[in-house]
Design a protein around this motif. Structure first.
Motif, PDB file in Angstrom:
ATOM      1  N   ARG A  40     -17.109  42.894  23.348  1.00  0.00           N
ATOM      2  CA  ARG A  40     -15.817  42.249  23.066  1.00  0.00           C
ATOM      3  C   ARG A  40     -15.642  40.985  23.894  1.00  0.00           C
ATOM      4  NH1 ARG A  40     -14.549  42.984  18.469  1.00  0.00           N
ATOM      5  NH2 ARG A  40     -16.767  43.472  18.413  1.00  0.00           N
ATOM      6  N   ARG A  41     -16.037  41.035  25.180  1.00  0.00           N
ATOM      7  CA  ARG A  41     -15.925  39.845  26.023  1.00  0.00           C
ATOM      8  C   ARG A  41     -16.785  38.712  25.493  1.00  0.00           C
ATOM      9  NH1 ARG A  41     -15.922  43.623  30.348  1.00  0.00           N
ATOM     10  NH2 ARG A  41     -18.126  43.190  30.793  1.00  0.00           N
ATOM     11  N   HIS A  42     -18.010  39.039  25.119  1.00  0.00           N
ATOM     12  CA  HIS A  42     -18.900  38.015  24.572  1.00  0.00           C
ATOM     13  C   HIS A  42     -18.353  37.467  23.256  1.00  0.00           C
ATOM     14  CE1 HIS A  42     -22.725  39.346  26.973  1.00  0.00           C
ATOM     15  NE2 HIS A  42     -21.770  38.858  27.734  1.00  0.00           N
ATOM     16  N   GLN A  43     -17.752  38.361  22.447  1.00  0.00           N
ATOM     17  CA  GLN A  43     -17.183  37.907  21.180  1.00  0.00           C
ATOM     18  C   GLN A  43     -16.037  36.928  21.424  1.00  0.00           C
ATOM     19  OE1 GLN A  43     -18.229  38.520  18.028  1.00  0.00           O
ATOM     20  NE2 GLN A  43     -16.701  36.985  17.460  1.00  0.00           N
ATOM     21  N   ASP A  78     -15.904  33.086  20.370  1.00  0.00           N
ATOM     22  CA  ASP A  78     -14.790  32.556  19.583  1.00  0.00           C
ATOM     23  C   ASP A  78     -14.207  31.304  20.231  1.00  0.00           C
ATOM     24  OD1 ASP A  78     -15.139  34.573  17.776  1.00  0.00           O
ATOM     25  OD2 ASP A  78     -13.527  35.849  18.576  1.00  0.00           O
ATOM     26  N   ARG A  79     -14.054  31.364  21.578  1.00  0.00           N
ATOM     27  CA  ARG A  79     -13.530  30.187  22.277  1.00  0.00           C
ATOM     28  C   ARG A  79     -14.498  29.009  22.152  1.00  0.00           C
ATOM     29  NH1 ARG A  79     -12.028  34.125  26.208  1.00  0.00           N
ATOM     30  NH2 ARG A  79     -13.900  33.616  27.425  1.00  0.00           N
ATOM     31  N   LEU A  80     -15.801  29.291  22.321  1.00  0.00           N
ATOM     32  CA  LEU A  80     -16.800  28.236  22.204  1.00  0.00           C
ATOM     33  C   LEU A  80     -16.832  27.668  20.788  1.00  0.00           C
ATOM     34  CD1 LEU A  80     -19.078  26.601  23.472  1.00  0.00           C
ATOM     35  CD2 LEU A  80     -20.653  28.469  22.918  1.00  0.00           C
ATOM     36  N   GLN A  81     -16.751  28.551  19.796  1.00  0.00           N
ATOM     37  CA  GLN A  81     -16.747  28.083  18.407  1.00  0.00           C
ATOM     38  C   GLN A  81     -15.514  27.237  18.116  1.00  0.00           C
ATOM     39  OE1 GLN A  81     -19.319  28.563  16.204  1.00  0.00           O
ATOM     40  NE2 GLN A  81     -18.186  27.020  15.047  1.00  0.00           N
ATOM     41  N   ILE A 120     -16.251  23.878  19.525  1.00  0.00           N
ATOM     42  CA  ILE A 120     -17.197  23.176  18.651  1.00  0.00           C
ATOM     43  C   ILE A 120     -16.499  22.684  17.387  1.00  0.00           C
ATOM     44  CG2 ILE A 120     -19.259  23.487  17.233  1.00  0.00           C
ATOM     45  CD1 ILE A 120     -20.306  25.416  19.350  1.00  0.00           C
ATOM     46  N   ASP A 121     -15.635  23.542  16.821  1.00  0.00           N
ATOM     47  CA  ASP A 121     -14.918  23.137  15.605  1.00  0.00           C
ATOM     48  C   ASP A 121     -14.020  21.937  15.868  1.00  0.00           C
ATOM     49  OD1 ASP A 121     -16.139  25.171  14.242  1.00  0.00           O
ATOM     50  OD2 ASP A 121     -14.451  26.569  14.417  1.00  0.00           O
ATOM     51  N   ARG A 122     -13.356  21.924  17.032  1.00  0.00           N
ATOM     52  CA  ARG A 122     -12.490  20.784  17.359  1.00  0.00           C
ATOM     53  C   ARG A 122     -13.306  19.515  17.556  1.00  0.00           C
ATOM     54  NH1 ARG A 122      -9.760  24.602  20.612  1.00  0.00           N
ATOM     55  NH2 ARG A 122     -10.724  23.762  22.501  1.00  0.00           N
ATOM     56  N   VAL A 123     -14.476  19.657  18.224  1.00  0.00           N
ATOM     57  CA  VAL A 123     -15.328  18.483  18.424  1.00  0.00           C
ATOM     58  C   VAL A 123     -15.822  17.953  17.081  1.00  0.00           C
ATOM     59  CG1 VAL A 123     -17.532  17.703  19.358  1.00  0.00           C
ATOM     60  CG2 VAL A 123     -16.037  19.136  20.749  1.00  0.00           C
TER      61      VAL A 123
END
Length: 439
Positions: A88-91, A95-98, A101-104
């Motif tokens: 769950r932590r990795h997920q 999600d935060r990293l994605q 990336i989506d904002r960039v």
């Protein structure tokens, strides 16, 4: 926290072992077969542990991001629960990293400038929609292709091979010669590159208008100025027929007309240098006789000022380019040293080569230049001291001409100076520009 978890696991393991041992003793007490009871208990424990390992192995091999690990109890239940929380932590981190990336990607998609990511081998990895408009990239065909296969201009290939990205590169777009692009390269990661491409067509057009205006005005002024200078020369040659009071004004007018002619000649030379990227007469230039000729001219310019000249030329190293342009640039540097070095001062001219390329240094023991002026010395009409420049008859374009000649020969100019201790102007040329003489 890790220490607490270790103690908790040890307690759970001890409790499970005690429960198994107690069950085995109870069965042994009932049956009277303590050995077989212990063997049966251990076998059941091994079978259960093996089953849990197989379930864990199957989950690890086939798991999806949203699939929790299998449920269990006891020690295995603690292990699988910890795996679930770690998952769950990795997920959440993914999600935060994605989201970042989506904002960039959204922000780069909105840019009018092209953004292109290149791997360590120079292959295309990713680009925004503007790159498709400016460079004609196509996602289905060009992904993974070397960038040099898509931008085939010789200057782009040379720019990438030299890997000197301090200055941007201006080139026509691969789609249209009327579209002018500016390329910026930035290294990051393990040899990857970020290529930023900007549409500078409007700026290029404005710069071209300025160049055309200066060239046209210079051409238009040249004829009337030649006529005026000619009549002034005629009047001065016939000074006995002119009122003596007019002799000094005529001489001053002739002097100023000469300065204007020099200015126009420099402006026209700059316009010619800016018209093309490469010299039209790109041939090997023998440096030793060229520099000896410039030294002889400098001695004539020095005349009664008795400057001491030193010429040090490494043999066998010549340049590819235009002899006339190189003579103009090097003469400007040497003649400036003569103008701004006090009488009986020392001027050293040195030409040499090394693994970095070829170099020309002009060093003087003159008045020097303050550090705040150095970055602007190659600007047109920039003067450290306008009164001093007027006294020496300079146009303020000499170092601008030097800069443009070096750019056309893939060189650059470095300037170092200490006030009251002299200056050193060094021209650097890359190895590709060297024409070595056959031994």
């Amino acid at each position: 926290m890790d220490e607490w978890m270790n103690r908790d696991w040890r307690g759970t393991l001890l409790r499970q072992a005690a429960a198994l041992l107690g069950a085995c003793l109870l069965v042994g007490l009932v049956t009277g077969e303590y050995g077989w009871a212990l063997a049966l208990g251990l076998g059941l424990q091994v079978a259960w542990t093996t089953r849990q390992l197989l379930r864990l192995r199957t989950w690890l091999q086939t798991q999806r991001l949203d699939e929790p690990p299998p449920e269990s109890h006891g020690l295995w239940g603690d292990v699988l629960d910890n795996l679930y929380h770690l998952q769950r932590r990795h997920q959440r981190a993914r999600d935060r990293l994605q989201a970042v990336i989506d904002r960039v990607q959204e922000s780069t998609t909105a840019l009018k400038d092209a953004v292109v990511l290149l791997d360590s081998d120079g292959n295309l990895e990713w680009w925004n929609p503007a790159a498709e408009t400016l460079l004609g990239l196509k996602t289905s065909h060009d992904s993974g292709q070397p960038v040099g296969n898509l931008i085939r201009h010789p200057r782009f290939k040379e720019y990438v091979e030299q890997a000197n990205y301090r200055e941007p590169l201006d080139l026509p777009s691969p789609l249209s010669d009327r579209l002018r692009l500016q390329f910026h390269f930035t290294r990051y990661g393990n040899g990857e590159h970020l290529m930023l491409v900007r549409d500078v067509t409007r700026l290029h057009q404005l710069e071209q208008m300025r160049k055309d205006f200066v060239a046209n005005v210079s051409h238009e002024l040249r004829t009337p100025l030649t006529v005026i200078a000619g009549y002034l020369e005629t009047l001065i040659d016939n000074a006995e027929d002119v009122n003596p009071r007019w002799r000094r004004p005529l001489q001053q007018m002739q002097q100023q007309a000469g300065r204007m002619q020099n200015l126009l000649n420099d402006l026209l030379l700059l316009a010619k240098l800016e018209a093309t990227d490469y010299p039209s007469d790109n041939q090997p230039v023998h440096m030793e006789p060229l520099l000896r000729s410039i030294k002889a001219d400098a001695l004539a310019l020095s005349a009664q000022r008795a400057h001491r000249f030193t010429l040090d030329v490494e043999p066998g190293i010549d340049l590819k380019g235009s002899e006339a342009e190189l003579r103009s640039a090097f003469s400007n540097l040497v003649f400036n040293a003569v103008k701004y070095t006090p009488d009986q001062g020392e001027i050293r001219i040195r030409w040499w080569g090394d693994e970095q390329g070829a170099h020309l240094a002009v060093q003087d023991s003159g008045i020097g230049i303050e550090a705040r002026h150095l970055p602007r010395l190659t600007e047109r009409f920039y003067r450290v001291d306008s009164s001093r420049a007027s006294a020496t008859g300079g146009t303020g374009l000499g170092l601008a001409i030097v800069k443009h000649v070096l750019l056309r020969h893939r060189g650059r100019l470095d300037i170092s100076s200490v006030p009251n201790h002299g200056s050193t102007f060094t021209c650097h040329f890359p190895p590709a520009q060297i024409a070595r003489q056959a031994s």
